[in-house]
Design an enzyme around this catalytic site. Sequence first.
Site, short mmCIF file in Angstrom:
data_model
loop_
_atom_site.label_atom_id
_atom_site.label_comp_id
_atom_site.label_asym_id
_atom_site.label_seq_id
_atom_site.Cartn_x
_atom_site.Cartn_y
_atom_site.Cartn_z
CD GLU A 88 35.95 54.74 47.74
OE1 GLU A 88 36.95 55.34 47.29
OE2 GLU A 88 35.63 54.79 48.94
CG HIS A 112 36.98 64.37 45.79
ND1 HIS A 112 35.65 64.25 45.46
CD2 HIS A 112 37.33 63.19 46.37
CE1 HIS A 112 35.21 63.07 45.85
NE2 HIS A 112 36.21 62.41 46.40
NE ARG A 142 38.98 60.23 44.44
CZ ARG A 142 39.49 60.14 45.65
NH1 ARG A 142 40.68 60.68 45.90
NH2 ARG A 142 38.82 59.53 46.61
CG HIS A 190 40.78 65.11 47.56
ND1 HIS A 190 40.16 65.24 48.79
CD2 HIS A 190 40.99 63.78 47.39
CE1 HIS A 190 40.00 64.05 49.33
NE2 HIS A 190 40.51 63.15 48.51
NE ARG A 232 45.10 60.07 46.72
CZ ARG A 232 43.86 59.87 47.15
NH1 ARG A 232 43.39 58.64 47.24
NH2 ARG A 232 43.09 60.88 47.50
#
Length: 500
Positions: free
Chosen positions: A112, A222, A268, A325, A360
């Site tokens: 990811e 997000h 992100r 998010h 994060r």
Amino acid sequence: MTAPPSRVQTVVVGAGAAGLWAALHAASIGPVTLVAPDPAAGSSTALAQGGIAAAVAEGDAPSAHAEDTMAAGAGLCDPRAVDALTTEAPLAIEELRRRGMVFDEGGAPTLEGGHRARRVLHAGGDATGRAILRALVASAREERRIHWRPERAVALLVDRGRVRGVRLERSELESWRVILATGGATGIFGRRTGPDRATGEGMALAWDVGAALADLEFVQFHPTALDVSGQPARLLTEALRGEGAVLLDAGGERFMARFDPRGELAPRDVVARAIALVRDETGKVYLDAISIPNVAARFPTVAASCAAAGLDLAHDPIPVAPAAHYFTGGILTDLEGRSTVPGLLACGEVACIGVHGANRLASNSLLEALVFGRRAGLAPDGRGPSVTPTEPLGGPPRPGRAPLERVRGAADRYLGVRRSAEGLDAARSVLIVGGPADGTNAPALVAWLLAAAARRREESRGGHFRVDFPRTVDAWAVHQVVTREGWGKLPAAMQAALEP
């Protein structure tokens, strides 16, 4: 589960991954009462698609996981918290498996954004959170020392400066300590990927008894949530990009290379800002997952969300835009979950331990819930962190009773991916104005504090971007802390500074 005694060892408020994991470990030292509605009715854990990160694959290491976490956190991750998260991750995965959790493809991890290695474990394709929740609920129901109270906590009980229990809607429950695991506050936004009821109630409960909150300006948006008129902002998991999905502008051209050499696998915050800008430039942005083999079977949750909007994940580019998010900030705690108020602990998204910094890393949230949920559940009674505000609050401790829809409108308009002094001032003005009697305090409080923290931080970093201060400033490599008495600052390595 058995009936609770009149006074229990621990009350845990919240039954997502953090609350359940804390309760299971707290039960090893005494009786626990778990105060929460049915988690299946709206837990953030149940909605988590991306997976859980842990360096368990050959060739990977916790130190590499830590480096990636620190890089994503934009200079504000606490090194001690990150070390605890990444070194204890394999142990958390091992315990999950002992409790019946089965991961996909024999536990082979995937890639990811922001991760240098394949270290994200999945279950049910893109239903990892739901699978973890199912395993933890089953374990909690088998534990005789845990009693479930399907009620809502409305206040914390305090006696001589120590939290001694919770007030429920119809009764009071005394305890030796209270662990808040109520989730974050993305429900203050209209465009959000999380549950409607995640409106910051745990933060408000802590605020009311004088606990310090930290890092409230950092909200993770997000990058890829469904962008179809009349449809909810359903999450399109980051794992799609990890498996080869690409982002396209309205003309069908890829654009992420303009913003970051990692392209679609950049952190992100980078991808969210890029999408927001390109949407302004070209009108639309699409996520194209057509090249992924068996994509609908591998990502059934995303495929179902697309189908509900009349789209086919396997054949159609899917229109996407950022959505709120994850709340990076929350109740300030030490590494054992202890807050600045004796007897009050917190873990999961409601807490701020410094592990995520300003942004994060993907799939670290479920991991945080387990690592620090366990620590909170087992925490010895001891002195928690202490902070001394150095600047006044700059406004009323409570904003007006703004109704939830007004809060969400202000948050979407002024507190999103791109912020400005003018917009942040407008948000605070909207939130201070009193609303009708059926308004609610927690969302307005958290939104007001978010706006105030963002207004104070005159730079851009991680999940906080100011169009009027677009550069990162070294002097702002600090955590902002706020209590009812005012504002303070802690260094990036805040856990060392919080030691008694």
